[in-house]
Design a protein around this motif. Structure first.
Motif, PDB file in Angstrom:
ATOM      1  N   GLU A 225      -6.007   5.152   4.898  1.00  0.00           N
ATOM      2  CA  GLU A 225      -5.583   3.977   4.133  1.00  0.00           C
ATOM      3  C   GLU A 225      -4.619   3.095   4.908  1.00  0.00           C
ATOM      4  O   GLU A 225      -4.704   1.859   4.850  1.00  0.00           O
ATOM      5  N   LEU A 226      -3.691   3.690   5.634  1.00  0.00           N
ATOM      6  CA  LEU A 226      -2.724   2.882   6.377  1.00  0.00           C
ATOM      7  C   LEU A 226      -3.394   2.092   7.494  1.00  0.00           C
ATOM      8  O   LEU A 226      -2.901   1.033   7.886  1.00  0.00           O
TER       9      LEU A 226
ATOM     10  N   TRP B 184      -1.351  -1.098   8.611  1.00  0.00           N
ATOM     11  CA  TRP B 184      -0.038  -0.573   8.990  1.00  0.00           C
ATOM     12  C   TRP B 184      -0.039  -0.077  10.423  1.00  0.00           C
ATOM     13  O   TRP B 184       0.829  -0.432  11.215  1.00  0.00           O
TER      14      TRP B 184
ATOM     15  N   LYS C 145      -5.233  -0.859   5.661  1.00  0.00           N
ATOM     16  CA  LYS C 145      -4.318  -1.884   5.171  1.00  0.00           C
ATOM     17  C   LYS C 145      -3.441  -2.484   6.266  1.00  0.00           C
ATOM     18  O   LYS C 145      -2.516  -3.242   5.981  1.00  0.00           O
TER      19      LYS C 145
ATOM     20  N   TYR D  83       5.117  -3.017   3.579  1.00  0.00           N
ATOM     21  CA  TYR D  83       5.618  -1.750   3.041  1.00  0.00           C
ATOM     22  C   TYR D  83       5.713  -1.797   1.524  1.00  0.00           C
ATOM     23  O   TYR D  83       5.292  -0.876   0.825  1.00  0.00           O
TER      24      TYR D  83
ATOM     25  N   LEU E 215       2.428  -1.383  -0.249  1.00  0.00           N
ATOM     26  CA  LEU E 215       1.713  -0.115  -0.117  1.00  0.00           C
ATOM     27  C   LEU E 215       2.046   0.804  -1.284  1.00  0.00           C
ATOM     28  O   LEU E 215       3.190   0.863  -1.733  1.00  0.00           O
ATOM     29  N   LYS E 216       1.040   1.526  -1.769  1.00  0.00           N
ATOM     30  CA  LYS E 216       1.322   2.599  -2.722  1.00  0.00           C
ATOM     31  C   LYS E 216       1.457   3.873  -1.916  1.00  0.00           C
ATOM     32  O   LYS E 216       0.524   4.306  -1.248  1.00  0.00           O
ATOM     33  N   LEU E 217       2.636   4.473  -1.964  1.00  0.00           N
ATOM     34  CA  LEU E 217       2.941   5.579  -1.072  1.00  0.00           C
ATOM     35  C   LEU E 217       2.950   6.941  -1.765  1.00  0.00           C
ATOM     36  O   LEU E 217       3.296   7.937  -1.135  1.00  0.00           O
TER      37      LEU E 217
END
Length: 225
Positions: free
Chosen positions: A200-201, A206, A204, A100, A103-105
């Motif tokens: 993206e999630l 998630w 990566k 978390y 991650l860039k959110l």
């Protein structure tokens, strides 16, 4: 109903259908790929017009779009996000917590335009056709407008990211939004040169996309109870 208010229904051409599905399948939640170039006014208004043509229960059209370009105001929004994001990070444990934090959110400062989308529950009066038994239908209608906006942006080559990690009170203070108005989301918009080929999630690690066949039931609920 007057027949002159009707228009012929029909399927799209193969090329038109392909364009619609391409926009859907290649839409991404953009966070870090924004370019600094401003969005041209005609492009922005086409995107907003698409949002405004979303379906809404009782045709109440409860949405507003607050356009925010000012750097200082976007910095204040980013600070509000950062505070809430630190709180959110503490809710995860172990590998999820580490992932978390990596991650860039959001792209609040990188995107040249922010749009705060709101919902006005009073726009169509106290009793709204279709909302009589579900008071959240105005919120759902506003989400449809965001989806329209997102797909139109994709078709225009504009990236969009939806930021939801805020305390409402912080955004209300920054943007002067009254208490009776619901804040649905902060959208980051800007031109992009590249997009992830998959969400993206998912890329990566998630979450993975669920299997559609496991989500479709026939004639009644067939999932966990």
């Amino acid at each position: 109903m007057q027949t002159d208010s009707m228009t012929e229904a029909g399927t799209f051409s193969e090329e038109e259908r392909a364009a619609v599905y391409r926009a859907i399948m290649t839409r991404r939640d953009v966070r870090d790929e924004f370019l600094p170039d401003p969005i041209e006014d005609d492009v922005l208004w086409r995107i907003l017009t698409a949002a405004h043509h979303a379906p809404s229960v009782g045709f109440m059209q409860p949405w507003n779009f607050i356009l925010v370009r000012d750097e200082a105001r976007r910095k204040a929004v980013w600070q509000a996000f950062s505070k809430a994001n630190d709180e959110a990070a503490r809710l995860f444990e172990g590998e999820k917590a580490a992932l978390y934090r990596n991650l860039k959110l959001e792209g609040i400062l990188k995107a040249p335009l922010g749009i705060c989308v709101t919902c006005d529950p009073d726009r169509a009066g106290p009793v709204v056709l279709g909302r009589t038994h579900n008071p959240r239908m105005d919120s759902y209608s506003t989400v449809c407008a965001i989806q329209n906006l997102w797909l139109a942006a994709r078709a225009e080559g504009i990236g969009m990211g939806w930021v939801s990690i805020f305390h409402d009170a912080d955004l209300r203070a920054i943007l002067g939004i009254p208490d009776r108005i619901e804040i649905v989301g902060w959208l980051c918009l800007g031109k992009v040169r590249e997009l992830y080929s998959e969400p993206e999630l998912q890329v990566k690690g998630w979450r993975k996309r669920l299997v559609l066949e496991e989500l479709v039931f026939e004639e009644g609920w067939q999932g966990p109870t």
